[in-house]
Design a protein around this motif. Structure first.
Motif, PDB file in Angstrom:
ATOM      1  N   LEU A   1     -19.509  16.407  36.199  1.00 41.60           N
ATOM      2  CA  LEU A   1     -18.121  16.091  36.513  1.00 41.60           C
ATOM      3  C   LEU A   1     -18.004  14.712  37.157  1.00 41.60           C
ATOM      4  CD1 LEU A   1     -15.146  17.032  36.744  1.00 41.60           C
ATOM      5  CD2 LEU A   1     -15.747  17.909  38.992  1.00 41.60           C
ATOM      6  N   ILE A   2     -18.883  14.423  38.094  1.00 42.18           N
ATOM      7  CA  ILE A   2     -18.856  13.122  38.760  1.00 42.18           C
ATOM      8  C   ILE A   2     -19.168  12.004  37.769  1.00 42.18           C
ATOM      9  CG2 ILE A   2     -20.047  11.702  40.481  1.00 42.18           C
ATOM     10  CD1 ILE A   2     -20.280  14.303  42.160  1.00 42.18           C
ATOM     11  N   ILE A   3     -20.133  12.231  36.900  1.00 47.36           N
ATOM     12  CA  ILE A   3     -20.483  11.213  35.901  1.00 47.36           C
ATOM     13  C   ILE A   3     -19.290  10.915  35.003  1.00 47.36           C
ATOM     14  CG2 ILE A   3     -21.872  10.796  33.826  1.00 47.36           C
ATOM     15  CD1 ILE A   3     -24.185  12.195  35.322  1.00 47.36           C
ATOM     16  N   PHE A   4     -18.607  11.958  34.528  1.00 47.03           N
ATOM     17  CA  PHE A   4     -17.463  11.734  33.645  1.00 47.03           C
ATOM     18  C   PHE A   4     -16.284  11.119  34.386  1.00 47.03           C
ATOM     19  CE2 PHE A   4     -19.549  14.930  30.873  1.00 47.03           C
ATOM     20  CZ  PHE A   4     -19.710  14.089  29.784  1.00 47.03           C
ATOM     21  N   MET A   5     -16.105  11.445  35.650  1.00 50.49           N
ATOM     22  CA  MET A   5     -15.018  10.848  36.419  1.00 50.49           C
ATOM     23  C   MET A   5     -15.252   9.351  36.630  1.00 50.49           C
ATOM     24  SD  MET A   5     -14.206  13.820  39.204  1.00 50.49           S
ATOM     25  CE  MET A   5     -13.352  12.708  40.282  1.00 50.49           C
ATOM     26  N   VAL A   6     -16.495   8.962  36.785  1.00 48.42           N
ATOM     27  CA  VAL A   6     -16.811   7.552  36.970  1.00 48.42           C
ATOM     28  C   VAL A   6     -16.770   6.817  35.630  1.00 48.42           C
ATOM     29  CG1 VAL A   6     -18.665   5.948  37.610  1.00 48.42           C
ATOM     30  CG2 VAL A   6     -18.137   7.901  39.068  1.00 48.42           C
ATOM     31  N   ALA A   7     -17.236   7.457  34.560  1.00 43.77           N
ATOM     32  CA  ALA A   7     -17.347   6.786  33.265  1.00 43.77           C
ATOM     33  C   ALA A   7     -16.026   6.712  32.511  1.00 43.77           C
ATOM     34  CB  ALA A   7     -18.389   7.499  32.405  1.00 43.77           C
ATOM     35  N   ALA A   8     -15.089   7.621  32.737  1.00 44.24           N
ATOM     36  CA  ALA A   8     -13.841   7.655  31.976  1.00 44.24           C
ATOM     37  C   ALA A   8     -13.026   6.367  32.098  1.00 44.24           C
ATOM     38  CB  ALA A   8     -13.016   8.864  32.373  1.00 44.24           C
ATOM     39  N   PRO A   9     -12.833   5.817  33.287  1.00 43.87           N
ATOM     40  CA  PRO A   9     -12.068   4.561  33.348  1.00 43.87           C
ATOM     41  C   PRO A   9     -12.766   3.385  32.676  1.00 43.87           C
ATOM     42  CG  PRO A   9     -12.151   5.587  35.508  1.00 43.87           C
ATOM     43  CD  PRO A   9     -13.086   6.351  34.624  1.00 43.87           C
ATOM     44  N   LEU A  10     -14.069   3.464  32.536  1.00 41.15           N
ATOM     45  CA  LEU A  10     -14.809   2.365  31.917  1.00 41.15           C
ATOM     46  C   LEU A  10     -14.697   2.383  30.400  1.00 41.15           C
ATOM     47  CD1 LEU A  10     -18.032   2.528  34.100  1.00 41.15           C
ATOM     48  CD2 LEU A  10     -16.061   1.031  34.390  1.00 41.15           C
ATOM     49  N   MET A  11     -14.213   3.484  29.835  1.00 41.22           N
ATOM     50  CA  MET A  11     -14.116   3.612  28.389  1.00 41.22           C
ATOM     51  C   MET A  11     -12.769   3.161  27.843  1.00 41.22           C
ATOM     52  SD  MET A  11     -16.126   7.077  27.405  1.00 41.22           S
ATOM     53  CE  MET A  11     -15.832   8.157  28.777  1.00 41.22           C
ATOM     54  N   THR A  12     -11.950   2.480  28.611  1.00 40.70           N
ATOM     55  CA  THR A  12     -10.656   2.030  28.140  1.00 40.70           C
ATOM     56  C   THR A  12     -10.829   0.857  27.196  1.00 40.70           C
ATOM     57  OG1 THR A  12     -10.407   0.597  30.042  1.00 40.70           O
ATOM     58  CG2 THR A  12      -9.422   2.786  30.203  1.00 40.70           C
ATOM     59  N   VAL A  13      -9.875   0.754  26.271  1.00 40.80           N
ATOM     60  CA  VAL A  13      -9.898  -0.342  25.318  1.00 40.80           C
ATOM     61  C   VAL A  13      -9.566  -1.609  26.073  1.00 40.80           C
ATOM     62  CG1 VAL A  13      -8.762  -1.273  23.295  1.00 40.80           C
ATOM     63  CG2 VAL A  13      -9.185   1.166  23.457  1.00 40.80           C
ATOM     64  N   GLY A  14     -10.313  -2.637  25.829  1.00 42.03           N
ATOM     65  CA  GLY A  14     -10.013  -3.835  26.596  1.00 42.03           C
ATOM     66  C   GLY A  14     -10.389  -5.125  25.923  1.00 42.03           C
ATOM     67  N   VAL A  15      -9.480  -6.042  26.018  1.00 43.02           N
ATOM     68  CA  VAL A  15      -9.723  -7.425  25.674  1.00 43.02           C
ATOM     69  C   VAL A  15      -9.562  -8.157  26.994  1.00 43.02           C
ATOM     70  CG1 VAL A  15      -8.871  -9.387  24.359  1.00 43.02           C
ATOM     71  CG2 VAL A  15      -8.777  -7.097  23.369  1.00 43.02           C
ATOM     72  N   PRO A  16     -10.502  -8.996  27.370  1.00 42.66           N
ATOM     73  CA  PRO A  16     -10.410  -9.601  28.697  1.00 42.66           C
ATOM     74  C   PRO A  16      -9.196 -10.517  28.836  1.00 42.66           C
ATOM     75  CG  PRO A  16     -12.219 -10.556  27.438  1.00 42.66           C
ATOM     76  CD  PRO A  16     -11.676  -9.435  26.640  1.00 42.66           C
ATOM     77  N   VAL A  17      -8.263 -10.106  29.693  1.00 38.69           N
ATOM     78  CA  VAL A  17      -7.097 -10.924  30.014  1.00 38.69           C
ATOM     79  C   VAL A  17      -6.903 -10.888  31.519  1.00 38.69           C
ATOM     80  CG1 VAL A  17      -5.870 -10.635  27.831  1.00 38.69           C
ATOM     81  CG2 VAL A  17      -5.527  -8.993  29.623  1.00 38.69           C
TER      82      VAL A  17
END
Length: 159
Positions: A41-57
């Motif tokens: 649960l902790i691993i997924f809570m930390v990793a979920a925000p990092l999986m967002t689609v992103g182009v650096p702006v």
């Protein structure tokens, strides 16, 4: 095993030995299971925000709060500092933007789209992309910003 049980039996003592076989344990120890689940649960809570689609702006900062989230994955249109326009992570020519957005809108149930624009992009280009989003069938446009900007609740008269 050597351990025995002493029982009284009709006036005398008799020693009885345990059999050498261990009985199966009928209880399930759930503590290791709970520990593993909490770690996951902790691993997924930390990793979920990092999986967002992103182009650096470099997003502009504001004091506004966040919009409520949908069950459907949000559509994100990004305007990079150099003027490139991207739908999710695929670069799109500005002349084809309305056509692609109409095709995407036909497949989606939500009319919400998030517009991310670099702070260095001219306001004119942001408004043009917003017009293309509206022409493409998206009427609920959320402008993505960073938090921590100036709170504009100060006295307007300058006192």
């Amino acid at each position: 095993m050597g351990a025995g049980v002493v029982q009284k039996d009709s006036g005398g003592q008799r020693r009885r030995r345990r059999s050498g076989r261990a009985r199966p344990m009928a209880e399930i120890n759930v503590t290791p299971f709970v520990d593993v689940m909490l770690v996951l649960l902790i691993i997924f809570m930390v990793a979920a925000p990092l999986m967002t689609v992103g182009v650096p702006v470099e997003l502009p900062k504001t004091a506004a709060g966040a919009l409520p989230s949908d069950a459907e994955e949000p559509l994100t249109v990004t305007i990079a500092a150099d003027g490139r326009v991207m739908i999710q992570t695929s670069e799109t020519d500005i002349s084809e933007l309305v056509t692609k957005l109409q095709a995407i809108a036909a497949e989606r149930s939500s009319a919400r789209v998030y517009l991310r624009a670099d702070g260095a992009v001219a306001y004119e280009q942001v408004v043009q992309v917003m017009g293309a989003l509206n022409a493409g069938g998206f009427s609920d446009i959320g402008l993505v910003t960073d938090t921590g900007g100036p709170a504009l609740d100060a006295d307007v008269s300058g006192n």
